[in-house]
Motif scaffolding. Structure first.
Motif, PDB file in Angstrom:
ATOM      1  N   LEU A 126       0.826  -1.201   0.000  1.00  0.00           N
ATOM      2  CA  LEU A 126       0.000   0.000   0.000  1.00  0.00           C
ATOM      3  C   LEU A 126       0.864   1.257   0.000  1.00  0.00           C
ATOM      4  O   LEU A 126       0.490   2.274  -0.590  1.00  0.00           O
ATOM      5  N   PHE A 127       2.006   1.194   0.668  1.00  0.00           N
ATOM      6  CA  PHE A 127       2.916   2.348   0.696  1.00  0.00           C
ATOM      7  C   PHE A 127       3.360   2.692  -0.727  1.00  0.00           C
ATOM      8  O   PHE A 127       3.382   3.858  -1.126  1.00  0.00           O
ATOM      9  N   LYS A 128       3.706   1.664  -1.507  1.00  0.00           N
ATOM     10  CA  LYS A 128       4.141   1.888  -2.894  1.00  0.00           C
ATOM     11  C   LYS A 128       3.035   2.543  -3.714  1.00  0.00           C
ATOM     12  O   LYS A 128       3.290   3.422  -4.532  1.00  0.00           O
ATOM     13  N   ALA A 129       1.790   2.111  -3.475  1.00  0.00           N
ATOM     14  CA  ALA A 129       0.664   2.670  -4.224  1.00  0.00           C
ATOM     15  C   ALA A 129       0.366   4.109  -3.814  1.00  0.00           C
ATOM     16  O   ALA A 129      -0.075   4.922  -4.626  1.00  0.00           O
ATOM     17  N   GLN A 144      -4.318  11.114   2.794  1.00  0.00           N
ATOM     18  CA  GLN A 144      -5.750  11.379   2.674  1.00  0.00           C
ATOM     19  C   GLN A 144      -6.241  11.101   1.260  1.00  0.00           C
ATOM     20  O   GLN A 144      -7.315  10.522   1.067  1.00  0.00           O
ATOM     21  N   VAL A 145      -5.456  11.518   0.249  1.00  0.00           N
ATOM     22  CA  VAL A 145      -5.812  11.240  -1.145  1.00  0.00           C
ATOM     23  C   VAL A 145      -5.813   9.731  -1.398  1.00  0.00           C
ATOM     24  O   VAL A 145      -6.729   9.176  -2.002  1.00  0.00           O
ATOM     25  N   TRP A 146      -4.760   9.073  -0.899  1.00  0.00           N
ATOM     26  CA  TRP A 146      -4.651   7.624  -1.078  1.00  0.00           C
ATOM     27  C   TRP A 146      -5.817   6.905  -0.414  1.00  0.00           C
ATOM     28  O   TRP A 146      -6.413   5.995  -0.997  1.00  0.00           O
ATOM     29  N   TYR A 147      -6.171   7.322   0.813  1.00  0.00           N
ATOM     30  CA  TYR A 147      -7.190   6.587   1.551  1.00  0.00           C
ATOM     31  C   TYR A 147      -8.554   6.661   0.865  1.00  0.00           C
ATOM     32  O   TYR A 147      -9.309   5.686   0.856  1.00  0.00           O
ATOM     33  N   LYS A 148      -8.874   7.810   0.266  1.00  0.00           N
ATOM     34  CA  LYS A 148     -10.150   7.925  -0.454  1.00  0.00           C
ATOM     35  C   LYS A 148     -10.211   6.913  -1.589  1.00  0.00           C
ATOM     36  O   LYS A 148     -11.231   6.262  -1.817  1.00  0.00           O
ATOM     37  N   LYS A 149      -9.090   6.794  -2.333  1.00  0.00           N
ATOM     38  CA  LYS A 149      -9.042   5.826  -3.429  1.00  0.00           C
ATOM     39  C   LYS A 149      -9.077   4.401  -2.892  1.00  0.00           C
ATOM     40  O   LYS A 149      -9.773   3.536  -3.418  1.00  0.00           O
ATOM     41  N   PHE A 150      -8.314   4.167  -1.816  1.00  0.00           N
ATOM     42  CA  PHE A 150      -8.232   2.820  -1.247  1.00  0.00           C
ATOM     43  C   PHE A 150      -9.587   2.370  -0.724  1.00  0.00           C
ATOM     44  O   PHE A 150     -10.008   1.234  -0.929  1.00  0.00           O
ATOM     45  N   LYS A 151     -10.300   3.272  -0.052  1.00  0.00           N
ATOM     46  CA  LYS A 151     -11.616   2.939   0.491  1.00  0.00           C
ATOM     47  C   LYS A 151     -12.566   2.551  -0.626  1.00  0.00           C
ATOM     48  O   LYS A 151     -13.323   1.582  -0.521  1.00  0.00           O
ATOM     49  N   LYS A 152     -12.517   3.304  -1.727  1.00  0.00           N
ATOM     50  CA  LYS A 152     -13.391   3.030  -2.865  1.00  0.00           C
ATOM     51  C   LYS A 152     -13.051   1.681  -3.493  1.00  0.00           C
ATOM     52  O   LYS A 152     -13.917   0.901  -3.852  1.00  0.00           O
ATOM     53  N   GLN A 153     -11.729   1.407  -3.590  1.00  0.00           N
ATOM     54  CA  GLN A 153     -11.295   0.142  -4.180  1.00  0.00           C
ATOM     55  C   GLN A 153     -11.635  -1.035  -3.288  1.00  0.00           C
ATOM     56  O   GLN A 153     -12.026  -2.105  -3.753  1.00  0.00           O
ATOM     57  N   SER A 154     -11.484  -0.856  -1.958  1.00  0.00           N
ATOM     58  CA  SER A 154     -11.675  -1.964  -1.033  1.00  0.00           C
ATOM     59  C   SER A 154     -13.135  -2.383  -0.927  1.00  0.00           C
ATOM     60  O   SER A 154     -13.439  -3.481  -0.473  1.00  0.00           O
ATOM     61  N   GLU A 155     -14.051  -1.489  -1.337  1.00  0.00           N
ATOM     62  CA  GLU A 155     -15.463  -1.840  -1.314  1.00  0.00           C
ATOM     63  C   GLU A 155     -15.807  -2.812  -2.431  1.00  0.00           C
ATOM     64  O   GLU A 155     -16.830  -3.473  -2.391  1.00  0.00           O
ATOM     65  N   ALA A 156     -14.954  -2.869  -3.444  1.00  0.00           N
ATOM     66  CA  ALA A 156     -15.198  -3.764  -4.576  1.00  0.00           C
ATOM     67  C   ALA A 156     -14.436  -5.075  -4.381  1.00  0.00           C
ATOM     68  O   ALA A 156     -13.495  -5.156  -3.612  1.00  0.00           O
ATOM     69  N   GLU A 157     -14.889  -6.105  -5.098  1.00  0.00           N
ATOM     70  CA  GLU A 157     -14.206  -7.390  -5.025  1.00  0.00           C
ATOM     71  C   GLU A 157     -12.842  -7.301  -5.705  1.00  0.00           C
ATOM     72  O   GLU A 157     -12.648  -6.555  -6.647  1.00  0.00           O
ATOM     73  N   GLU A 158     -11.919  -8.099  -5.213  1.00  0.00           N
ATOM     74  CA  GLU A 158     -10.602  -8.135  -5.817  1.00  0.00           C
ATOM     75  C   GLU A 158     -10.258  -9.575  -6.165  1.00  0.00           C
ATOM     76  O   GLU A 158     -10.796 -10.514  -5.595  1.00  0.00           O
ATOM     77  N   HIS A 159      -9.374  -9.747  -7.108  1.00  0.00           N
ATOM     78  CA  HIS A 159      -8.941 -11.078  -7.513  1.00  0.00           C
ATOM     79  C   HIS A 159      -8.097 -11.706  -6.399  1.00  0.00           C
ATOM     80  O   HIS A 159      -7.354 -11.006  -5.710  1.00  0.00           O
TER      81      HIS A 159
END
Length: 439
Positions: A126-129, A144-159
């Motif tokens: 996550l640090f790299k991202a 703060q910018v990263w967390y908004k994106k991460f929260k949105k991504q984490s709500e979706a399914e991942e491989h």
């Protein structure tokens, strides 16, 4: 319980998880879950163990990960989202020298201040991202910018292979990382994804959490390359900028004679796609195509290894719409059994059967195909889990995978769960492709 005591409990659970994970694949089946409970001095009867396993197995996959176990123990479900004030407080506490930025080690402290279940390995990914400027440090605004994106991504399914594992997979040859991810190769992979059905119909047939299906773009490989160029030159590019880029380029790109000739749009096909840019590109593809991240990751993985890992929401849709299953006794629908008769009804209702076998599956082959999947299911599951394991641990010399279950004989005649359903539908797709090839 204090935060220190909670951390100690979780560390104990992590250690016992590894001990209970007999095959070393990073997941516990119900038998291994029972072993974990025993190691934690929770000796329960099989029925109670089954009930607790189903409670921890949120996705109905038939196996539980470390994160599922820890979240189940702590929260009974997913951990609560921290507020902006909690993010700032956790940042201040982790910033040991008070310089207004976090190093990698401090970032681990920051994440564990929010949720003690975070592992160091995942924190490093996550640090790299999050490190947009590659400075090796993160300030509060970046987080703060990263967390908004991460929260949105984490709500979706991942491989199951994860983002870093998928990136490794795209670099692998003969089960080893042998090359770099280049935009030309990624463009070819995306063309494969498109041919396999990754387009607006996905967003319209299966409800997605990432946008309005009516606004889904039928993105071409050349447009995908333009999105890469956008994020490669501006790591802070927004989703709206991505949509505008597609709007500007789609007429020319979709009418191009070749969908993979990057030199025609002044992009060097040998340009390297870095990991951080790749993660940002996945975000832009999700935003413009209105297709969840897990679907896009599954398609990319399929392009590389001919192994399709069905996202949970797709598996649920297949069970409901194709096999006409409904949840029973309060259990997830993916726990329902798919029999040989169910499979035959599917093939007939979807006009996949042809008496001669020239334009579909021969009638007599339906039951044989289903039974072959049942017979080879342990090996099929073991092979795909080994592949994801190798990709996730591509740079670890001692990353061993125990495939002792590959020769197991199943004493049942049905399919159940997302992974097994993936194997069945993968076999069906291959049978149809072979029928078409020899038509």
């Amino acid at each position: 319980m204090t935060s220190k005591q909670a951390a100690e409990v979780l560390e104990n659970v992590r250690n016992k998880f590894v001990e209970a994970d007999s095959d070393g694949n990073g997941l516990l089946d119900q038998e291994e879950f029972g072993k974990l409970l025993s190691l934690l001095n929770k000796r329960l009867d099989p029925k109670r163990t089954e009930i607790l396993f189903k409670a921890a197995d949120k996705d109905g996959s038939g196996a539980v990960s470390t994160e599922e176990i820890l979240n189940w123990i702590l929260y009974g479900d997913a951990p609560p989202d921290p507020s902006n004030d909690e993010l700032a407080q956790a940042f201040k506490k982790a910033d040991k020298n008070g310089d207004g930025s976090l190093t990698k080690k401090e970032f681990v402290v920051f994440l564990r201040g929010l949720d003690p279940t975070w592992t160091q390995k995942k924190a490093m990914k996550l640090f790299k991202a999050a490190d947009n400027d590659d400075s090796g440090k993160l300030d509060l605004s970046e987080i703060q910018v990263w967390y908004k994106k991460f929260k949105k991504q984490s709500e979706a399914e991942e491989h199951p292979v994860g983002e870093e594992g998928l990136y490794n997979l795209l670099q692998m040859k003969e089960n080893r990382v042998m090359t770099r991810v280049r935009i030309g190769d990624l463009c070819e992979a995306f063309a494969f994804c498109k041919a396999g059905g990754l387009g607006p119909r996905v967003a319209k047939l299966i409800p997605q959490k990432c946008g309005n299906a009516d606004k889904a773009e039928d993105l071409s490989p050349l447009e995908m390359a333009h999105l890469w160029a956008l994020v490669n030159t501006n790591r802070e590019a927004t989703e709206e900028e991505a949509r505008l880029k597609v709007y500007d380029e789609k007429a020319l790109c979709r009418n191009a004679e070749s969908q993979t000739d990057l030199e025609a749009i002044n992009i060097d096909p040998d340009a390297v796609v870095g990991f951080g840019v790749f993660i940002q590109l996945l975000t832009m593809l999700t935003a413009t195509m209105c297709i969840e991240r897990g679907y896009i990751m599954s398609a990319f993985a399929w392009s590389k290894c001919d192994c399709f890992e069905m996202p949970e929401s797709m598996a649920i849709a297949v069970m409901q719409r194709l096999f006409l299953k409904i949840p029973k006794d309060g259990l997830p629908i993916l726990k329902e059994k798919v029999s040989s008769n169910d499979f035959a009804r599917l093939c007939f209702s979807m006009n996949l059967v042809d008496a001669s076998g020239a334009n579909g599956i021969a009638h007599g082959r339906i039951a044989i195909l289903f039974q072959d999947v049942i017979k080879t299911l342990p090996k099929r599951l073991s092979d795909r889990q080994r592949l994801w394991h190798q990709a996730r641990n591509a740079y670890e010399d001692k990353a061993k995978f125990n495939d002792k279950d590959s020769d197991k004989k199943l004493k049942r005649d049905y399919i159940s769960g997302r992974e097994e359903l993936s194997c069945l539908m993968e076999a069906l797709q291959l049978a149809l492709a072979m029928a078409k090839k020899y038509r």
